[in-house]
Scaffold this motif. Sequence first.
Motif, short mmCIF file in Angstrom:
data_model
loop_
_atom_site.label_atom_id
_atom_site.label_comp_id
_atom_site.label_asym_id
_atom_site.label_seq_id
_atom_site.Cartn_x
_atom_site.Cartn_y
_atom_site.Cartn_z
N ARG A 1 27.28 4.74 4.57
CA ARG A 1 26.53 5.92 5.00
C ARG A 1 25.52 6.34 3.93
O ARG A 1 24.39 6.68 4.23
CB ARG A 1 27.51 7.07 5.29
N PHE A 2 25.94 6.30 2.67
CA PHE A 2 25.05 6.67 1.58
C PHE A 2 23.83 5.75 1.52
O PHE A 2 22.70 6.20 1.38
CB PHE A 2 25.81 6.64 0.24
N VAL A 3 24.06 4.43 1.66
CA VAL A 3 22.97 3.46 1.60
C VAL A 3 22.01 3.68 2.77
O VAL A 3 20.79 3.66 2.60
CB VAL A 3 23.53 2.02 1.58
N SER A 4 22.53 3.93 3.96
CA SER A 4 21.65 4.10 5.12
C SER A 4 20.82 5.37 5.02
O SER A 4 19.68 5.41 5.46
CB SER A 4 22.46 4.09 6.42
N LYS A 5 21.39 6.43 4.43
CA LYS A 5 20.65 7.69 4.28
C LYS A 5 19.66 7.64 3.13
O LYS A 5 18.63 8.30 3.16
CB LYS A 5 21.62 8.86 4.06
N GLY B 1 17.73 5.21 2.10
CA GLY B 1 16.52 4.43 2.33
C GLY B 1 16.48 3.15 1.50
O GLY B 1 15.51 2.41 1.53
N VAL B 2 17.55 2.85 0.79
CA VAL B 2 17.64 1.62 0.01
C VAL B 2 17.94 0.48 0.98
O VAL B 2 18.70 0.65 1.93
CB VAL B 2 18.75 1.74 -1.08
N ASN C 1 18.79 -3.11 7.93
CA ASN C 1 17.78 -3.83 8.70
C ASN C 1 16.40 -3.22 8.58
O ASN C 1 15.43 -3.73 9.11
CB ASN C 1 18.16 -3.87 10.18
N GLU C 2 16.30 -2.09 7.92
CA GLU C 2 15.02 -1.41 7.79
C GLU C 2 14.10 -2.21 6.88
O GLU C 2 14.54 -2.86 5.94
CB GLU C 2 15.21 -0.01 7.21
N ALA C 3 12.81 -2.13 7.17
CA ALA C 3 11.83 -2.81 6.33
C ALA C 3 11.78 -2.12 4.98
O ALA C 3 11.95 -0.92 4.88
CB ALA C 3 10.44 -2.78 6.99
#
Length: 153
Positions: free
Chosen positions: A11-15, A17-18, A35-37
Amino acid sequence: MDIKQIQDLIRFVSKSGVNEVSIEQKDFKITIKTNEAAPAVYHAALPAAPVAAAAPAPVAPAPEPVVAVADTSNYITIKSPMIGTFYRSASPEKPLFVNVGDEISSGSVLCIIEAMKLFNEIESEVSGRIVKILVDNASPVEYDQPLFLVEPK
């Protein structure tokens, strides 16, 4: 690390932006990728200090010559009725069907267009004088491509 800590880390990583985080401990290793650019990173370059020797001034391009364009609104354009190869004579040894300045009448042969090994004579539908031939001999032509400019009688 237990499952709860891993979920919290995800959850921390997804929030944050890393895009990727790797953690390695004694007997444990985890890598979390999103999966975000990747966000674009821009580096602003500082302007360099002025150089003592001045660079030569750029040379301005020469102005393009003005070409007089003849008014073609009073001419009739004879166009290709098919796709093929344009020929100005029946064979290399034979004389050309028409030249610039020639007077033509309705029904006179202007050229030949070869399409699929068939030689099609193209006849004029107007009477007048050939002002310009717009296609080179033995050139491919498209349907509706202008071939001749004719000054009508």
